[in-house]
Design an enzyme around this catalytic site. Structure first.
Site, PDB file in Angstrom:
ATOM      1  N   LEU A  19       0.847  -1.191   0.000  1.00 31.83           N
ATOM      2  CA  LEU A  19       0.000   0.000   0.000  1.00 31.83           C
ATOM      3  C   LEU A  19       0.882   1.240   0.000  1.00 31.83           C
ATOM      4  O   LEU A  19       1.622   1.495   0.949  1.00 31.83           O
ATOM      5  CB  LEU A  19      -0.894  -0.001   1.243  1.00 31.83           C
ATOM      6  CG  LEU A  19      -1.823   1.203   1.400  1.00 31.83           C
ATOM      7  CD1 LEU A  19      -2.951   1.132   0.378  1.00 31.83           C
ATOM      8  CD2 LEU A  19      -2.398   1.264   2.809  1.00 31.83           C
ATOM      9  N   HIS A  44       5.997   3.066  11.969  1.00 26.51           N
ATOM     10  CA  HIS A  44       6.642   4.219  11.340  1.00 26.51           C
ATOM     11  C   HIS A  44       5.642   5.358  11.212  1.00 26.51           C
ATOM     12  O   HIS A  44       4.454   5.144  10.959  1.00 26.51           O
ATOM     13  CB  HIS A  44       7.152   3.804   9.953  1.00 26.51           C
ATOM     14  CG  HIS A  44       8.113   4.759   9.332  1.00 26.51           C
ATOM     15  ND1 HIS A  44       7.715   5.957   8.782  1.00 26.51           N
ATOM     16  CD2 HIS A  44       9.466   4.698   9.162  1.00 26.51           C
ATOM     17  CE1 HIS A  44       8.769   6.586   8.294  1.00 26.51           C
ATOM     18  NE2 HIS A  44       9.840   5.857   8.513  1.00 26.51           N
TER      19      HIS A  44
END
Length: 338
Positions: A126, A230
């Protein structure tokens, strides 16, 4: 308007640019021409002949701007991981060290190397390019896969997995990997990330610790990022959590990013989606819906306006939306209200 479609050979140059833009830690898009071409070939082969059931198929989609034809994002479904090569994860667990005689009772966390996700289906790859990160584009890119899962559920495992990118800095340095590198490896994080991305995973079995790692023996920096995501991946994680995905204690073996999962039938968009018959016209009181056609090799999905005629189980949509979805009066679409 962004439209989701299967990847094609003509998309290679843009796919390579997206691989460059995705940066460190995005293992599923290595900057390697041969591997990127293999992904395109694998997806085209998977779409060319609908299988009878789950297999080692890759369904790779791109998001195309309907006005310019520019590809602005990627998203994919891996029907079964770990069948031809091992799929490793760490499981965060607990061990008890106690002595009744001495009155000592200590619970310690451990990381155990596993192949527990073998055969599970994975949401992967993605990535939305920066110039397209607006409106509902992120939601389309993430959620379109759930309409494909709902329509072709027999091609996938009942467990759906998504690996979230773990913490690393702009230079690709991972605090978790830094500890492993110091004690067990002699390669930096960008190198192991790249080797994994191109399929060279033999070093994992050769060098990775064979026994559980006691978390309290890790550096403070490494402990702090276990199960953390992240910064650039947090929006994607939030979308998955909205769908019912949850962390069960599995983390990536390199950056310790969390792996989240959900039963296919319990995914919110899968549960709430339904099939309706197309009626091309001028919808009254239309609302935003995630819509896909029901074709396998010619799959299309978008977010557009439509009105639902409950009495006739019809999706009333404009000619433009119907054209982009490649549907006509009487065809079926799968829809879910946004």
């Amino acid at each position: 308007m962004l439209v989701i479609r299967p990847i094609e050979q003509r998309d290679f140059p843009t796919l390579k640019q997206i691989a460059i833009e995705s940066g460190h830690g995005f293992t599923s898009l290595p900057v390697n021409d041969e591997l990127l071409q293999n992904k395109i070939d694998h997806s085209i082969s998977s779409f060319s002949c609908r299988p009878a059931g789950k297999g080692e198929c890759l369904y790779f989609f791109v998001a195309e701007d309907s006005d310019t034809g520019e590809v602005l994002g990627t998203t994919a479904l891996d029907a079964a991981v770990g069948l031809s090569s091992p799929f490793y994860t760490y499981l965060l667990g607990k061990q008890v060290h106690s002595s009744r005689k001495l009155g000592i009772y200590n619970v310690v966390e451990t990381l155990t190397l596993t192949n527990d996700y073998t055969g599970v289906s994975e949401l992967c790859t993605l990535f939305l390019r920066e110039q397209a990160r607006e409106g509902m584009n992120s939601r389309l890119l993430s959620k379109c896969r759930f309409l494909f899962l709902a329509e072709f559920s027999e091609l996938f495992d009942h467990r759906i997995l998504a690996e979230m990118r773990g913490v690393s800095d702009d230079g690709g340095n991972s605090p978790f990997w830094s500890w492993l590198q110091e004690h067990f490896f002699s390669m930096d994080f960008p190198t192991v990330d790249y080797l994994t991305g191109i399929g060279q995973k033999g070093f994992i079995a050769d060098l990775m610790p064979k026994y559980p790692i006691y978390v309290n023996l890790l550096s403070k920096e490494a402990r702090a990022v276990i199960g953390k995501t992240h910064d650039k991946t947090r929006p994607a994680l939030r979308l998955l959590e909205e769908e019912g995905f949850a962390w069960r204690g599995y983390v990536d073996i390199f950056d310790a990013g969390p792996s989240v999962e959900c039963d296919l039938k319990q995914i919110r968009t899968v549960r709430n989606s339904r099939r309706l018959t197309v009626q091309v016209g001028h919808p009254v009181d239309a609302g935003k819906h995630l819509i896909s056609n029901t074709r396998f090799d010619g799959f299309r999905a978008l977010i557009g306006d439509l009105a639902v005629n409950e009495e006739k189980a019809q999706a009333v949509m404009t000619p433009e939306v119907a054209r982009l979805l490649k549907v006509e009066d009487g065809d079926s679409v799968r829809v879910v209200e946004m």
